[in-house]
Design a protein around this motif. Sequence first.
Motif, mmCIF file in Angstrom:
data_model
loop_
_atom_site.group_PDB
_atom_site.id
_atom_site.type_symbol
_atom_site.label_atom_id
_atom_site.label_comp_id
_atom_site.label_asym_id
_atom_site.label_seq_id
_atom_site.Cartn_x
_atom_site.Cartn_y
_atom_site.Cartn_z
ATOM 1 N N LEU A 55 -3.101 -10.492 -70.308
ATOM 2 C CA LEU A 55 -1.838 -9.862 -70.691
ATOM 3 C C LEU A 55 -1.946 -9.211 -72.061
ATOM 4 C CD1 LEU A 55 1.178 -9.310 -70.305
ATOM 5 C CD2 LEU A 55 1.631 -11.581 -71.244
ATOM 6 N N THR A 56 -2.559 -9.909 -73.011
ATOM 7 C CA THR A 56 -2.712 -9.354 -74.354
ATOM 8 C C THR A 56 -3.517 -8.063 -74.324
ATOM 9 O OG1 THR A 56 -2.633 -11.596 -75.267
ATOM 10 C CG2 THR A 56 -3.504 -9.866 -76.686
ATOM 11 N N ALA A 57 -4.595 -8.061 -73.522
ATOM 12 C CA ALA A 57 -5.437 -6.867 -73.416
ATOM 13 C C ALA A 57 -4.655 -5.688 -72.829
ATOM 14 C CB ALA A 57 -6.663 -7.170 -72.560
ATOM 15 N N LEU A 58 -3.879 -5.951 -71.774
ATOM 16 C CA LEU A 58 -3.090 -4.869 -71.169
ATOM 17 C C LEU A 58 -2.038 -4.344 -72.134
ATOM 18 C CD1 LEU A 58 -2.441 -6.021 -67.485
ATOM 19 C CD2 LEU A 58 -3.765 -4.056 -68.244
ATOM 20 N N ALA A 59 -1.374 -5.256 -72.840
ATOM 21 C CA ALA A 59 -0.338 -4.827 -73.793
ATOM 22 C C ALA A 59 -0.942 -3.981 -74.907
ATOM 23 C CB ALA A 59 0.372 -6.048 -74.364
ATOM 24 N N ASP A 69 3.789 13.311 -76.323
ATOM 25 C CA ASP A 69 4.942 13.572 -75.453
ATOM 26 C C ASP A 69 5.275 12.356 -74.600
ATOM 27 O OD1 ASP A 69 2.569 13.714 -74.069
ATOM 28 O OD2 ASP A 69 3.263 15.267 -72.678
ATOM 29 N N VAL A 70 5.360 11.215 -75.233
ATOM 30 C CA VAL A 70 5.652 9.995 -74.486
ATOM 31 C C VAL A 70 7.050 10.097 -73.875
ATOM 32 C CG1 VAL A 70 5.915 7.496 -74.620
ATOM 33 C CG2 VAL A 70 4.190 8.645 -76.012
ATOM 34 N N GLY A 71 7.120 9.822 -72.593
ATOM 35 C CA GLY A 71 8.397 9.906 -71.904
ATOM 36 C C GLY A 71 9.229 8.645 -72.058
ATOM 37 N N LEU A 72 10.517 8.785 -71.810
ATOM 38 C CA LEU A 72 11.427 7.650 -71.901
ATOM 39 C C LEU A 72 11.062 6.581 -70.867
ATOM 40 C CD1 LEU A 72 13.956 6.646 -73.385
ATOM 41 C CD2 LEU A 72 15.323 7.741 -71.586
ATOM 42 N N TYR A 73 10.604 7.010 -69.702
ATOM 43 C CA TYR A 73 10.251 6.064 -68.647
ATOM 44 C C TYR A 73 9.071 5.189 -69.077
ATOM 45 C CZ TYR A 73 9.817 4.382 -63.825
ATOM 46 O OH TYR A 73 9.789 3.601 -62.694
ATOM 47 N N GLU A 74 8.062 5.801 -69.704
ATOM 48 C CA GLU A 74 6.902 5.022 -70.160
ATOM 49 C C GLU A 74 7.310 4.021 -71.244
ATOM 50 O OE1 GLU A 74 6.810 8.301 -69.777
ATOM 51 O OE2 GLU A 74 5.322 8.570 -68.177
ATOM 52 N N LEU A 75 8.145 4.459 -72.164
ATOM 53 C CA LEU A 75 8.626 3.530 -73.199
ATOM 54 C C LEU A 75 9.434 2.394 -72.570
ATOM 55 C CD1 LEU A 75 9.721 6.014 -76.015
ATOM 56 C CD2 LEU A 75 7.713 4.524 -75.994
ATOM 57 N N GLY A 76 10.185 2.729 -71.533
ATOM 58 C CA GLY A 76 10.956 1.702 -70.844
ATOM 59 C C GLY A 76 10.072 0.678 -70.163
ATOM 60 N N LEU A 77 8.985 1.136 -69.531
ATOM 61 C CA LEU A 77 8.045 0.198 -68.903
ATOM 62 C C LEU A 77 7.415 -0.715 -69.937
ATOM 63 C CD1 LEU A 77 6.124 2.293 -66.197
ATOM 64 C CD2 LEU A 77 7.889 0.559 -65.834
ATOM 65 N N LEU A 78 7.065 -0.147 -71.103
ATOM 66 C CA LEU A 78 6.485 -0.963 -72.172
ATOM 67 C C LEU A 78 7.487 -2.017 -72.637
ATOM 68 C CD1 LEU A 78 4.110 -1.456 -74.107
ATOM 69 C CD2 LEU A 78 5.180 0.188 -75.669
ATOM 70 N N ALA A 79 8.730 -1.620 -72.804
ATOM 71 C CA ALA A 79 9.759 -2.560 -73.244
ATOM 72 C C ALA A 79 10.003 -3.632 -72.187
ATOM 73 C CB ALA A 79 11.054 -1.807 -73.551
ATOM 74 N N MET A 80 10.023 -3.237 -70.921
ATOM 75 C CA MET A 80 10.263 -4.202 -69.851
ATOM 76 C C MET A 80 9.113 -5.192 -69.743
ATOM 77 S SD MET A 80 11.566 -3.464 -65.962
ATOM 78 C CE MET A 80 10.007 -3.061 -65.182
ATOM 79 N N GLY A 81 7.885 -4.684 -69.834
ATOM 80 C CA GLY A 81 6.731 -5.569 -69.810
ATOM 81 C C GLY A 81 6.737 -6.531 -70.990
ATOM 82 N N GLY A 82 7.122 -6.033 -72.154
ATOM 83 C CA GLY A 82 7.199 -6.902 -73.322
ATOM 84 C C GLY A 82 8.261 -7.973 -73.169
ATOM 85 N N LEU A 121 2.434 -8.707 -66.484
ATOM 86 C CA LEU A 121 1.122 -8.170 -66.117
ATOM 87 C C LEU A 121 1.255 -6.994 -65.163
ATOM 88 C CD1 LEU A 121 -0.716 -11.564 -65.682
ATOM 89 C CD2 LEU A 121 -1.608 -9.702 -67.077
ATOM 90 N N ILE A 122 2.087 -7.149 -64.145
ATOM 91 C CA ILE A 122 2.262 -6.080 -63.151
ATOM 92 C C ILE A 122 2.839 -4.828 -63.804
ATOM 93 C CG2 ILE A 122 3.468 -5.434 -61.040
ATOM 94 C CD1 ILE A 122 3.530 -8.521 -60.415
ATOM 95 N N THR A 123 3.866 -5.015 -64.627
ATOM 96 C CA THR A 123 4.537 -3.871 -65.257
ATOM 97 C C THR A 123 3.603 -3.133 -66.209
ATOM 98 O OG1 THR A 123 6.634 -5.071 -65.124
ATOM 99 C CG2 THR A 123 6.541 -3.180 -66.609
ATOM 100 N N LEU A 124 2.893 -3.878 -67.050
ATOM 101 C CA LEU A 124 1.997 -3.241 -68.017
ATOM 102 C C LEU A 124 0.800 -2.606 -67.330
ATOM 103 C CD1 LEU A 124 2.142 -5.902 -70.866
ATOM 104 C CD2 LEU A 124 3.229 -3.652 -70.832
ATOM 105 N N ALA A 125 0.307 -3.212 -66.242
ATOM 106 C CA ALA A 125 -0.792 -2.599 -65.498
ATOM 107 C C ALA A 125 -0.362 -1.267 -64.900
ATOM 108 C CB ALA A 125 -1.273 -3.548 -64.401
ATOM 109 N N ALA A 126 0.876 -1.197 -64.405
ATOM 110 C CA ALA A 126 1.380 0.067 -63.862
ATOM 111 C C ALA A 126 1.458 1.134 -64.946
ATOM 112 C CB ALA A 126 2.757 -0.155 -63.229
ATOM 113 N N LEU A 127 1.875 0.738 -66.134
ATOM 114 C CA LEU A 127 1.958 1.684 -67.247
ATOM 115 C C LEU A 127 0.566 2.164 -67.658
ATOM 116 C CD1 LEU A 127 3.410 3.147 -69.529
ATOM 117 C CD2 LEU A 127 3.412 1.006 -70.824
#
Length: 476
Positions: free
Chosen positions: A263-267, A279-292, A306-312
């Motif tokens: 998990l630490t490595a993916l984050a 040009d980071v999108g709002l959706y990508e930032l949202g996935l990062l926040a949700m994974g965190g 793990l699943i959320t951050l792997a998708a990002l």
Amino acid sequence: MAAPASGGPRFPLLARAYPLIAAALAAALLVALDRRPLRSFDTYFHLRFGQEFLDGWSIAHPGQLSTASTNDWVPTQWLPQVVLARIADDLGTTGLVLAFSLLVVGFAVATYLLLRRHADSAVAITLTLVVILGCLPSLSLRPQVLSYLFLVAVLGAWDRARASGRAPWPLVPLGWLWATCHGMWVVGVAACAFLAVLVVLERRPGRGRALALLAVPAGMLLASLATPVGPRLLSAVLLVNSRSDFFAEWAAPDLVSIGAAPLTALAALAVVLLVRRRDVGLYELGLLAMGGAFAVYSGRTLPLALITLAALVASELGRRRPHRPVGRSEALVVLGLAAVVLAVAPSQSLLDDPAARVRPFASRLDALPAGSRVLTDWPVGGVLLWLEPRLDVPLHGYGDVYTEDELQRYADLDHLEPGWDDTVDRLAPRVALLPDDSALAYALERDGWSVQQRTKELVLLAPPPGQTRTDPNRPD
């Protein structure tokens, strides 16, 4: 020797072989995991509760297995419990092994396909391996694995909705199914609502389409509350949040550990990839926040992180490397490896089965009168619920059935806090089956309890003559 074409891999043969090698490693890992489907004692109490529902318990208002637990509880996992009990009745241990193998293989394949949507096969299989490794402590024959699978479906559905702008209506019936399978259904609804808002903010569709997108999580919530349990499911959510002190997996996780390394490595990789983009999108930032959020909330939600951050990460790496969609040959390889894992699973000997520790005591336990109360710890009690249904097992680890006062009392008993002996007197056990090295077993022996049988791991104790009595609170 000619140089590789511009933009091509430096080692083309290795680039072609690597996904196959990594896929074979993933299959081997799943085969090894299939030898441990029953390693969690929770599996056994899920089987017992499923059998009670099959035998007539009401889903809306279930009963109790002991007068030592009195909470008016809400079943949040009744459907997989019933299915597992039916499989055990019809197919025995072989059926349970196959069920577990199907569950973990389905989770691995679904995760791979989610990641493969945005990245090539090498990236997708590598990240899938990271997810499986990070989820290993949580992968056993328990309904919670279905929550991991359902989150993959939620992420995939909103992935497609983000690209097409169409509302992912199939998530509404998924909400109903999720609410019958595991208590993390509310996490699914919350994730769905969060992703819906992100898609609306990013795409800025017309009012009608925006309302349709936002109606999906609302529909999931309504469908969740339309199960046989009804709106009482919401009270179960509040109950879980109030009990993190008694169950380690609901407490905040230790992210600085070897187990949390995937998990630490993916984050870290997700943060680095996003920082390098302009040009980071709002959706990508949202996935990062949700994974965190999943990562810091509790140990049980680490797999969701793990699943959320792997998708990002897959999405970000896929932006840098062109890839083709899944072709026929790749699909055949994935299905072939999955079939091999499923075919091999029933032929393997099982490891890490907590019931193996309890079975040596079967003859003495069978000799006890029906309804005899057996004092245990949580793991042993969870196993006894299934192996010895005729006995009264007050401590078994299914926390929903206990009030907070009862949980505190039994936690104090385990740690020999003041009043522990009063709890023993109140329970009035005919025997105690405890870990041989536990403080409670030592204290009972010191107080005159006699050893009836002992193995390397457990000890069966009986109270001094004349101390055994009938609990006045127990109905005849």
